[in-house]
Design a protein around this motif. Structure first.
Motif, PDB file in Angstrom:
ATOM      1  N   SER A 235       0.826  -1.206   0.000  1.00  0.00           N
ATOM      2  CA  SER A 235       0.000   0.000   0.000  1.00  0.00           C
ATOM      3  C   SER A 235       0.860   1.255   0.000  1.00  0.00           C
ATOM      4  O   SER A 235       0.488   2.278  -0.582  1.00  0.00           O
ATOM      5  N   MET A 236       2.019   1.191   0.628  1.00  0.00           N
ATOM      6  CA  MET A 236       2.912   2.338   0.640  1.00  0.00           C
ATOM      7  C   MET A 236       3.413   2.639  -0.774  1.00  0.00           C
ATOM      8  O   MET A 236       3.526   3.803  -1.177  1.00  0.00           O
ATOM      9  N   TYR A 238       1.816   1.850  -3.566  1.00  0.00           N
ATOM     10  CA  TYR A 238       0.684   2.385  -4.323  1.00  0.00           C
ATOM     11  C   TYR A 238       0.538   3.883  -4.088  1.00  0.00           C
ATOM     12  O   TYR A 238       0.341   4.669  -5.024  1.00  0.00           O
ATOM     13  N   LYS A 239       0.626   4.270  -2.802  1.00  0.00           N
ATOM     14  CA  LYS A 239       0.461   5.684  -2.460  1.00  0.00           C
ATOM     15  C   LYS A 239       1.588   6.525  -3.023  1.00  0.00           C
ATOM     16  O   LYS A 239       1.356   7.619  -3.554  1.00  0.00           O
ATOM     17  N   LYS A 240       2.816   6.014  -2.938  1.00  0.00           N
ATOM     18  CA  LYS A 240       3.965   6.760  -3.441  1.00  0.00           C
ATOM     19  C   LYS A 240       3.894   6.895  -4.967  1.00  0.00           C
ATOM     20  O   LYS A 240       4.175   7.962  -5.528  1.00  0.00           O
ATOM     21  N   PHE A 242       1.208   6.836  -6.807  1.00  0.00           N
ATOM     22  CA  PHE A 242       0.129   7.763  -7.154  1.00  0.00           C
ATOM     23  C   PHE A 242       0.579   9.204  -6.971  1.00  0.00           C
ATOM     24  O   PHE A 242       0.340  10.052  -7.849  1.00  0.00           O
ATOM     25  N   SER A 243       1.235   9.505  -5.857  1.00  0.00           N
ATOM     26  CA  SER A 243       1.677  10.879  -5.610  1.00  0.00           C
ATOM     27  C   SER A 243       2.745  11.310  -6.619  1.00  0.00           C
ATOM     28  O   SER A 243       2.852  12.497  -6.946  1.00  0.00           O
ATOM     29  N   ASN A 300       3.964  17.629  -3.268  1.00  0.00           N
ATOM     30  CA  ASN A 300       4.118  18.052  -1.879  1.00  0.00           C
ATOM     31  C   ASN A 300       5.237  19.075  -1.697  1.00  0.00           C
ATOM     32  O   ASN A 300       5.091  20.034  -0.944  1.00  0.00           O
ATOM     33  N   SER A 331       6.497  12.426   9.277  1.00  0.00           N
ATOM     34  CA  SER A 331       6.635  12.060   7.865  1.00  0.00           C
ATOM     35  C   SER A 331       8.008  12.437   7.333  1.00  0.00           C
ATOM     36  O   SER A 331       8.642  11.670   6.600  1.00  0.00           O
TER      37      SER A 331
END
Length: 360
Positions: A235-236, A238-240, A242-243, A300, A331
């Motif tokens: 999941s990490m 996937y999130k990375k 996507f960002s 970000n 973070s």
């Protein structure tokens, strides 16, 4: 409409009549104000991006250098067309000299081709960032990134010279009315007094081949990215992923949307001239206005630095930006810790892949 003068089988000027449907002064004034606001906003947004990335050494990386290229294009593209629109709305003068018209056409083709290549190179950069993160610092060095950026600006020059050569080779001796708001190649060639079917066929094939290569390259690149991310099953990740890719995917989607709108407005037979002009205007002013907003919302680092523009400008060498909340601090700490791990792995295993990295 003024009568055209003939000079060596070329018209002395053309008449841009894309706004003939605007008759009253009030509508023209409102539209003039709208264009001024959009144009100034686009220039300001993209100029701020260039200034921000130029002053902040933390943003001196491959991805942000390509964003600078896109920002320069987003400044240049509306500058080629919007001032002419403002001039017409303010003075009601539609005439444009032959040389000026060809020059405007050439710059638009050049910048459009360059934008396509920049988007493709940005996809290539995202591929290495996600699929080969350990080799990324080795492959996307500042030298290689600069060479890729220069490459993006070269082919457009050759393609532009070819189009300009064709325009200068055919005679223009008849109507001089262009039903558009700027000197576009297709509208311009429709006024030629010679048989241009062979030219049109060759250029159509070349344009389709060029766009197919660009879109095909981007699609294949993101298919590989998707397959790599799915194989990791984290999941990490996937999130990375996507960002990292969301902003670029949105910009490509916007680019395809405006191009499709222009093509549909031209090839649908019963489309009104005003709708065709509106589609062309959207192509010129919407991406430069929206692209910086997309990056501010989804990147970000850019969003974080945009909170401190004055500090960055006047004291950029000594700027120390701290996290505002414990979550941001946590973070940031985790990110630094992970980057230290990545650095160690790069030194020990410079050819390792993404799955090996995430298993550590």
């Amino acid at each position: 409409m003024t009568e055209p003068n003939l000079t060596m089988f070329h018209l002395s000027h053309f008449s841009l009549e894309g706004f003939l449907w605007l008759h009253d002064w009030q509508s023209k004034t409102i539209l003039f104000a709208v264009f001024v606001v959009i144009y100034v906003t686009s220039l300001t947004e993209n100029a701020m991006f260039l200034l921000l990335i130029g002053l902040d050494e933390k943003l001196h990386s491959a991805m942000y250098l390509f964003i600078c290229n896109l920002a320069m294009l987003d400044i240049s593209i509306p500058t080629v067309t919007v001032p002419e629109i403002l001039h017409y709305l303010l003075t009601n003068e539609t005439a444009i000299e032959f040389v000026s018209c060809v020059t405007q056409m050439g710059f638009f083709i050049y910048l459009y081709v360059t934008e396509c290549l920049v988007l493709a190179v940005m996809a290539y950069d995202r591929y290495h960032a996600i699929c080969r993160p350990l080799n990324y610092p080795i492959i996307m060095t500042m030298k290689n990134t600069t060479q890729l950026s220069i490459f993006c600006w070269v082919p457009g020059l050759l393609i532009t010279l070819f189009h300009v050569y064709i325009v200068l080779s055919v005679p223009f001796c008849g109507p001089n009315t262009i039903t558009a708001f700027f000197c576009e190649y297709t509208s311009l060639m429709m006024l030629a007094c010679a048989d241009i079917s062979s030219y049109s066929f060759v250029l159509l094939i070349l344009a389709l081949a060029f766009m197919s290569l660009i879109l095909g390259f981007i699609i294949i690149t993101y298919i590989k990215i998707l397959m790599s991310v799915i194989n990791v099953k984290s999941s990490m990740v996937y999130k990375k992923a996507f960002s990292t890719c969301a902003s670029h995917l949105l910009i490509i989607a916007l680019f395809i949307f405006v191009q499709a709108s222009v093509l549909l407005s031209r090839f649908i037979s019963d489309t009104s001239v005003s709708l065709q002009v509106l589609a062309g205007i959207t192509q010129n002013i919407l991406p430069p206005l929206v692209n910086p907003i997309i990056y501010c919302l989804l990147e970000n680092k850019i969003r974080f630095q945009m909170k401190y523009p004055a500090t960055l400008i006047f004291n950029h060498n000594d700027t120390k930006i701290t996290a505002e909340t414990p979550e941001e601090a946590k973070s940031t700490f985790l990110w630094i810790f992970k980057m230290n791990q990545v650095t160690q792995q790069v030194l020990m295993h410079p050819t390792a892949e993404l799955r090996f990295l995430l298993s550590t």
